[in-house]
Write a protein that holds these residues in place. Structure first.
Motif, PDB file in Angstrom:
ATOM      1  N   LYS A 120       0.818  -1.211   0.000  1.00 57.32           N
ATOM      2  CA  LYS A 120       0.000   0.000   0.000  1.00 57.32           C
ATOM      3  C   LYS A 120       0.852   1.262   0.000  1.00 57.32           C
ATOM      4  N   ASP A 180      -9.778  -5.535   1.704  1.00 54.10           N
ATOM      5  CA  ASP A 180      -9.679  -4.189   1.141  1.00 54.10           C
ATOM      6  C   ASP A 180     -10.788  -3.947   0.118  1.00 54.10           C
ATOM      7  N   GLU A 236     -10.612   3.197  -3.072  1.00 50.98           N
ATOM      8  CA  GLU A 236      -9.242   2.696  -3.076  1.00 50.98           C
ATOM      9  C   GLU A 236      -8.844   2.289  -4.492  1.00 50.98           C
TER      10      GLU A 236
END
Length: 445
Positions: A191, A329, A340
């Motif tokens: 990330k 996620d 995201e």
């Protein structure tokens, strides 16, 4: 503000990866609250081994979460927000044939690549579509996070047969390599990276990797990969130290990188660009499926049985998996509109203008409550375009062969595979695989 608590069904509840997903879900309840977890599988005996342990794990870590394991689709798919699907049609018995039958003909024997991957894909299509139909019948607002292999063929079949379904097709292999990239560059997590990536599933390249400040990490990564591939042994943090087969695969990325040093490749290109090397390096009597059964399956199942016998998960050797983190996620992005940036397999629709609009490409997307918004990649070079179009034709022919029951189109798909020698060999191995899959494939005309 209280976050909505989700209800989840894990389709393929008897998988050795199911405990990893459960552990990841429990570790992330602060950002993805859950009120119910269900396991669904059509093999009750296999699922029971996993479910008995997972029920104890859930009870110990989050007793408020309702837990259920079932083989009844209505029970499984009623009142769920997310279906996390990782089924294996034909289980390891058929994977064994996918890997060993091609090797008889001097061809790559691999579960997602070449003719073995095609065989697996033809078995997976009807089962994944059935799961979608269950979901839409009993929980029409549910999202399916599908990582059932071979993801490229499955995604193309879903595009063709259920174009409006709420299905997100994902893969953990780019995630695994991005975790390695992060370690190579001295970061804690994938990330910390912002990437540009394009291709098909198990068939793609990174064209740009930067940190969150925009600094270009490609020179450092290229220098490392040119010498070591993606193997992390030189850094002293290789998580697969007990798996020489995978370590060889990561090291072999050196050779793959040499074919185009302007980008960084996925590891699966070894099957397409160096098939003779792969065949020569494979024991036709002991393939990857044998390693998985002898190591991973025995370790996971024996630990699940120990937990069930002891009545506690204290001291467990079960661990959270990398691919499980990606699933959480993605679920968060859908449930809470996080926007995201994630790699997903989506319909091209102009993201790569010199590829067909209906190609199911793997590219970065911004994910929110309405699903993925693919980013524009732009035109890609001839080398990548040529390889992708050949593999894309294989995948589309396979799916057309399935729905049209066409022997001719399936033979053509075999012929076109970059792992194939010639048309006669393609026909011979096809006929062999038809016999092996007579209980799973549709009858071809």
């Amino acid at each position: 503000m209280d976050l909505h608590e989700s209800s989840i069904v894990i389709a393929g509840g008897g998988s050795t990866y199911t405990p990893e997903i459960i552990l990841m879900l429990l570790d992330n309840l602060h950002r993805f609250p859950i009120r119910q977890i269900k396991l669904y599988d059509n093999d009750p005996d296999r699922q029971k081994i996993v479910a008995d342990a997972c029920e104890i794990i859930v009870r110990e870590h989050a007793p408020h979460i309702a837990f259920l394991a079932t083989t009844d689709p209505e029970t499984a798919f009623t009142d769920v927000d997310f279906c996390m699907a990782h089924i294996r049609s034909g289980k390891y018995e058929m994977r064994d044939r996918d890997e060993k039958i091609p090797l008889k003909y001097g061809l790559v024997g691999q579960e997602t690549c070449g003719v073995g991957g095609i065989a697996y894909g033809l078995r997976s299509i009807p089962d994944v579509i059935q799961l979608i139909d269950y979901m839409e019948k009993w929980s029409p607002n549910c999202w399916m996070l599908n990582y059932s292999n071979p993801a490229a063929i499955v995604a193309e079949a879903v595009r063709a047969a259920r174009p409006h379904s709420k299905v997100l097709n994902i893969c953990d292999m780019p995630i695994d390599i991005m975790e390695r990239m992060a370690k190579i560059c001295g970061f804690d997590s994938r990330k910390d990276l912002v990437v540009r990536y394009y291709g098909l599933n198990h068939f793609g390249w990174w064209s740009d990797v930067r940190d969150q400040d925009g600094s270009d990490l490609m020179p450092k990564l290229k220098a490392y990969v040119a010498e070591n591939g993606y193997n992390l042994e030189p850094l002293g943090c290789e998580p697969r130290m007990n798996d020489e087969d995978w370590r060889h695969t990561y090291r072999f990325a050196r050779e793959l990188y040499a074919t185009d040093p302007s980008v960084l490749p996925t590891t699966y290109f070894k099957y397409y660009l160096y098939p003779d090397h792969v065949v020569a390096d494979t024991d036709p009597t002991y393939t990857r499926v044998d390693m998985v059964k002898d190591i991973r399956e025995k370790e996971v199942f024996s630990e699940c049985e120990r937990i069930a016998a002891c009545g506690t998960s204290e001291g467990t050797t079960l661990k959270i998996g990398v691919h499980a983190s990606f699933i959480v996620d993605l679920a968060c992005a859908i449930a809470f509109n996080t926007h995201e940036r994630m790699l997903l397999i989506v319909e091209n629709q102009g993201s790569i203008p010199n590829l067909p609009e209906t190609a199911m490409v793997e590219i970065p997307c911004i994910v929110g409550s309405n699903g993925p918004e693919p980013l524009r990649i732009g035109p890609i070079p001839w080398f990548q375009k040529g390889l992708i179009e050949q593999q894309l034709a294989v995948e589309k022919l396979v799916v057309e062969a399935f729905f049209e029951r066409s022997y001719q189109k399936l033979w053509q798909a075999f012929i076109l595979s970059k792992t194939m020698k010639d048309a006669d060999v393609a026909k011979a191995v096809l006929d062999d695989l038809i016999e092996a899959n007579k209980d799973y494939w549709p009858e071809l005309n």
